[in-house]
Design a protein around this motif. Structure first.
Motif, PDB file in Angstrom:
ATOM      1  N   ASN A   6       0.843  -1.192   0.000  1.00  0.00           N
ATOM      2  CA  ASN A   6       0.000   0.000   0.000  1.00  0.00           C
ATOM      3  C   ASN A   6       0.881   1.245   0.000  1.00  0.00           C
ATOM      4  OD1 ASN A   6      -1.389   2.274   1.587  1.00  0.00           O
ATOM      5  ND2 ASN A   6      -3.088   0.926   1.053  1.00  0.00           N
ATOM      6  N   TRP A   7       0.736   2.098  -1.016  1.00  0.00           N
ATOM      7  CA  TRP A   7       1.586   3.274  -1.173  1.00  0.00           C
ATOM      8  C   TRP A   7       1.497   4.206   0.039  1.00  0.00           C
ATOM      9  CZ3 TRP A   7       5.689   4.874  -3.451  1.00  0.00           C
ATOM     10  CH2 TRP A   7       5.958   6.237  -3.569  1.00  0.00           C
ATOM     11  N   GLN A   8       0.296   4.486   0.526  1.00  0.00           N
ATOM     12  CA  GLN A   8       0.153   5.406   1.655  1.00  0.00           C
ATOM     13  C   GLN A   8       0.795   4.830   2.917  1.00  0.00           C
ATOM     14  OE1 GLN A   8      -1.002   8.631   1.395  1.00  0.00           O
ATOM     15  NE2 GLN A   8      -0.064   8.742   3.415  1.00  0.00           N
ATOM     16  N   GLN A   9       0.632   3.543   3.138  1.00  0.00           N
ATOM     17  CA  GLN A   9       1.281   2.922   4.294  1.00  0.00           C
ATOM     18  C   GLN A   9       2.795   3.003   4.171  1.00  0.00           C
ATOM     19  OE1 GLN A   9      -0.410  -1.037   4.324  1.00  0.00           O
ATOM     20  NE2 GLN A   9      -1.771  -0.500   6.023  1.00  0.00           N
ATOM     21  N   TRP A  10       3.326   2.827   2.965  1.00  0.00           N
ATOM     22  CA  TRP A  10       4.762   2.909   2.728  1.00  0.00           C
ATOM     23  C   TRP A  10       5.253   4.322   3.022  1.00  0.00           C
ATOM     24  CZ3 TRP A  10       9.199   0.868   2.844  1.00  0.00           C
ATOM     25  CH2 TRP A  10      10.270   1.332   2.103  1.00  0.00           C
ATOM     26  N   LYS A  11       4.536   5.344   2.525  1.00  0.00           N
ATOM     27  CA  LYS A  11       4.920   6.730   2.797  1.00  0.00           C
ATOM     28  C   LYS A  11       4.849   7.035   4.293  1.00  0.00           C
ATOM     29  CE  LYS A  11       2.644   9.703   0.581  1.00  0.00           C
ATOM     30  NZ  LYS A  11       1.865  10.645  -0.207  1.00  0.00           N
ATOM     31  N   ASP A  12       3.811   6.564   4.964  1.00  0.00           N
ATOM     32  CA  ASP A  12       3.682   6.780   6.410  1.00  0.00           C
ATOM     33  C   ASP A  12       4.829   6.123   7.160  1.00  0.00           C
ATOM     34  OD1 ASP A  12       1.329   8.157   5.887  1.00  0.00           O
ATOM     35  OD2 ASP A  12       0.020   6.502   6.524  1.00  0.00           O
ATOM     36  N   PHE A  13       5.172   4.898   6.772  1.00  0.00           N
ATOM     37  CA  PHE A  13       6.281   4.173   7.389  1.00  0.00           C
ATOM     38  C   PHE A  13       7.589   4.947   7.198  1.00  0.00           C
ATOM     39  CE2 PHE A  13       9.818   1.174   6.759  1.00  0.00           C
ATOM     40  CZ  PHE A  13       9.825   0.527   7.989  1.00  0.00           C
ATOM     41  N   GLY A  15       7.904   8.127   6.600  1.00  0.00           N
ATOM     42  CA  GLY A  15       7.799   9.356   7.377  1.00  0.00           C
ATOM     43  C   GLY A  15       8.157   9.153   8.834  1.00  0.00           C
ATOM     44  N   GLU A  16       7.675   8.060   9.404  1.00  0.00           N
ATOM     45  CA  GLU A  16       7.997   7.747  10.804  1.00  0.00           C
ATOM     46  C   GLU A  16       9.497   7.543  10.973  1.00  0.00           C
ATOM     47  OE1 GLU A  16       5.692   4.332  11.915  1.00  0.00           O
ATOM     48  OE2 GLU A  16       3.796   5.346  11.482  1.00  0.00           O
ATOM     49  N   ALA A  79       8.025  11.863   2.197  1.00  0.00           N
ATOM     50  CA  ALA A  79       7.627  11.163   3.426  1.00  0.00           C
ATOM     51  C   ALA A  79       7.506  12.110   4.615  1.00  0.00           C
ATOM     52  CB  ALA A  79       8.639  10.059   3.741  1.00  0.00           C
ATOM     53  N   GLY A  80       7.906  13.358   4.426  1.00  0.00           N
ATOM     54  CA  GLY A  80       7.709  14.322   5.499  1.00  0.00           C
ATOM     55  C   GLY A  80       8.979  14.877   6.086  1.00  0.00           C
TER      56      GLY A  80
END
Length: 85
Positions: A6-13, A15-16, A79-80
């Protein structure tokens, strides 16, 4: 389900991990080097799981090493994080 599915989960990961690295005092150059190494590993060893990852893998393969560093830094920013040179 893998984090890469999942692209959004990857970006969130990502980012963390970027936030954690910044809080622990990792400098921009080191963060950039780590992002490059991860991008290189993923491009060479992991099959893309979605359209976004396929585009990134294609861009990575088409890029020279300097451009790959730019892509790695852009992923950090996406990713932030904030890596600017």
């Amino acid at each position: 389900m893998s984090i890469l599915d999942n692209w959004q989960q990857w970006k969130d990961f990502l980012g963390e991990k970027v936030i954690t690295a910044q809080k622990q005092g990792m400098n921009k150059d080191k963060m950039s080097d780590v992002a490059f190494q991860i991008g290189d590993y993923l491009a060479k060893n992991v099959d893309p799981k979605n359209e976004q990852e396929r585009v990134l893998a294609d861009l990575w393969r088409a890029a020279d090493e300097n451009e790959q560093h730019v892509l790695a830094n852009l992923m950090i920013r996406l990713a932030g994080g904030s890596v600017k040179h």
